[in-house]
Design an enzyme around this catalytic site. Structure first.
Site, PDB file in Angstrom:
ATOM      1  N   SER A 235       0.814  -1.214   0.000  1.00 51.20           N
ATOM      2  CA  SER A 235       0.000   0.000   0.000  1.00 51.20           C
ATOM      3  C   SER A 235       0.851   1.269   0.000  1.00 51.20           C
ATOM      4  O   SER A 235       2.011   1.265   0.414  1.00 51.20           O
ATOM      5  CB  SER A 235      -0.917   0.011   1.226  1.00 51.20           C
ATOM      6  N   GLU A 254       6.839  -0.409  -4.753  1.00 50.34           N
ATOM      7  CA  GLU A 254       5.776  -0.528  -5.767  1.00 50.34           C
ATOM      8  C   GLU A 254       4.470  -0.473  -5.007  1.00 50.34           C
ATOM      9  O   GLU A 254       4.163  -1.369  -4.224  1.00 50.34           O
ATOM     10  CB  GLU A 254       5.915  -1.835  -6.540  1.00 50.34           C
ATOM     11  N   CYS A 288      -2.030  -4.706  -9.159  1.00 47.45           N
ATOM     12  CA  CYS A 288      -1.736  -3.276  -9.237  1.00 47.45           C
ATOM     13  C   CYS A 288      -1.912  -2.781 -10.666  1.00 47.45           C
ATOM     14  O   CYS A 288      -2.169  -1.597 -10.888  1.00 47.45           O
ATOM     15  CB  CYS A 288      -0.334  -2.990  -8.715  1.00 47.45           C
TER      16      CYS A 288
END
Length: 480
Positions: A235, A254, A288
């Protein structure tokens, strides 16, 4: 030797300190998001265990040659191939992802191990002649890559095998010892992969696997000055916390995405609909790089939506272990409740659900939503689930402005047969990836992958780039 998997049997696993099983009375219970059954248990580490893992990694041991690193990774790939169905079933049991997706994930992880093994054999060193200027000398400068002393890898729940492989395999390929802290929601697969690596001959100091209270494991690993690299996927909030507290070390983050798929009026309609559905629903939308916003030119909006609704009917929800199921659960019921809530908020703002939207525990039906306001929470923030919000755009300029309008900048896709528009999108979309006539997440396991803005810092995936991160460049020169 890795124990034989027994389908349905509770797996009693342990963390490892440099290959030694962790002795602890504290256990983490991992339950299936689908039916609540206990998938396995894992022993939990303490601060003392974390310190021991750091010291073991730094102490090191026998240094592996390039060929030995290749052989270990390649042997691990072979072992994974032999046990591919067992690993797929394990991922399904702890994550709720449907079996067709987890089988695909095992294949991706095999690619990661294969590419990392091959890269371990390559040398990207350079040679510079020094007699190229009036001030030059009869010397040559050489470069070599050296492994870091110790790295930490912190992985998320959404790809319990592939995300772990993407961090561990490049570290091993370079000879860098690594401590893995997998997600507490899906740790079983990560531990099994570690056991495969040990079985394949990995020196035990090269890998530890720890789970435990944040203050005693993750915080210690992140802040310890002896750790030279922290690679994190997760997150935004946690990633920024790591960046703030890690200190003087390499940090690779990331942190998610809000990835648009732009569909222009000249697009191949069937391709566009297929990409939208695949991008939004696969892996239960928990990627993602999943399609989080579908930006469709006004002139074809209604036709596109009608076809997407029909396509969505193919994505059957149900028991993740069934081959017929196309969408399993999200990671847990609170995550599904959050998704249900953002849909309701969008509807309150004027959006309309055309299909799906029903929740059952941790399972949410694939959902097509239209008339979504541009300031709706669903499309401003990252919605990590099988949602397909469709938004009208006037033209490519409007689509690019809307695509760039969020805090994220990871991946994007554009469906068009106009090369000039495709090139314009590549140039103007502020994303780490722009794919033409493909989903935002398309890549191979060795190509560079990462984003900008709140999507992160540095390169997370892509075996070649990751190997660079796990090393430093040393130069030396000699008379010549």
């Amino acid at each position: 030797m890795l124990d034989t998997f027994v389908p349905g049997k509770v797996k009693a696993l342990t963390g490892y300190i440099a290959g030694k099983p962790l002795a602890s009375a504290s256990l983490l219970e991992v339950r299936s998001p689908y039916d609540g059954r206990v998938a396995g248990t894992v022993t939990l580490a303490s601060r003392k265990d974390t310190e021991a893992a750091i010291e073991a990694g730094l102490k090191g041991g026998v240094k592996l040659t390039r060929y030995e690193r290749f052989a270990i990774l390649d042997k691990t790939r072979q072992l994974l191939e032999e046990r591919k169905e067992e690993f797929a079933e394990l991922i399904t049991s702890e994550s709720g992802l449907c079996i067709r997706e987890t089988r695909y994930e095992v294949g991706r992880a095999r690619d990661v191990l294969h590419f990392a093994a091959l890269e371990a054999l390559k040398d990207d060193g350079q040679i510079f002649s020094c007699d190229i200027s009036p001030q030059g000398k009869a010397r040559k400068i050489f470069t070599v890559r050296e492994p870091l002393s110790l790295a930490v890898a912190i992985t998320p729940f959404n790809h319990p095998l592939n995300q772990v492989a993407h961090k561990i395999a490049p570290a091993i390929a370079t000879g860098t010892p690594v401590i893995l802290k997998p997600s507490e929601k899906t740790p079983l697969t990560a531990i099994r992969l570690a056991e495969l690596l040990y079985e394949a001959g990995l020196p035990h100091y090269m890998l530890s696997v720890l789970l435990g209270p944040t203050a005693e494991v993750a915080e210690v690993l992140v802040t310890d000055p002896r750790v030279e690299l922290v690679s994190f996927t997760g997150s935004v909030a946690v990633g920024k916390h790591i960046a703030k507290n890690a200190g003087y070390k390499k940090v690779i983050l990331e942190l998610g995405g809000n990835d648009p798929l732009i569909v222009l009026e000249d697009a191949d309609m069937e391709l566009a609909v297929t990409l939208a559905a695949e991008g939004a629903y696969r892996n239960s939308g928990q990627r993602c790089t999943a399609v989080k916003r579908i930006l469709v030119q006004e002139s074809i909006h209604d036709e596109f939506v009608a076809k997407l609704v029909e396509k969505t009917k193919e994505y059957v929800t149900g028991d993740p272990a069934s081959p017929e199921t196309r969408v399993g659960t999200v990671i847990d019921e609170p995550a599904a409740i959050y998704l249900e809530d953002v849909v309701k908020k969008s509807v309150a703002q004027g959006a309309k659900v055309l299909i799906g939207g029903k929740r059952n525990g941790a399972q949410l039906e694939p959902t097509v939503i239209v008339n979504v306001p541009r300031d709706a929470q669903m499309v401003v923030q990252e919605s990590f689930g099988p949602l397909a919000p469709v938004m009208k755009v006037r033209d490519l300029d409007d689509a690019i402005a809307l695509a760039n309008s969020t805090a994220f900048g990871l991946s994007s896709g554009i469906v068009t047969n106009d090369m000039q528009k495709a090139i314009k999108a590549v140039k103007e979309l502020r994303m780490g990836t722009v794919n033409i006539n493909e989903v935002p997440g398309y890549r191979i396991e060795s190509s560079p992958f990462g984003g900008i803005k709140d999507s992160g810092l540095g390169i997370k995936e892509g075996v070649i780039e990751a190997m660079k991160c796990f090393t430093y460049v040393k130069t030396f020169s000699l008379p010549w």
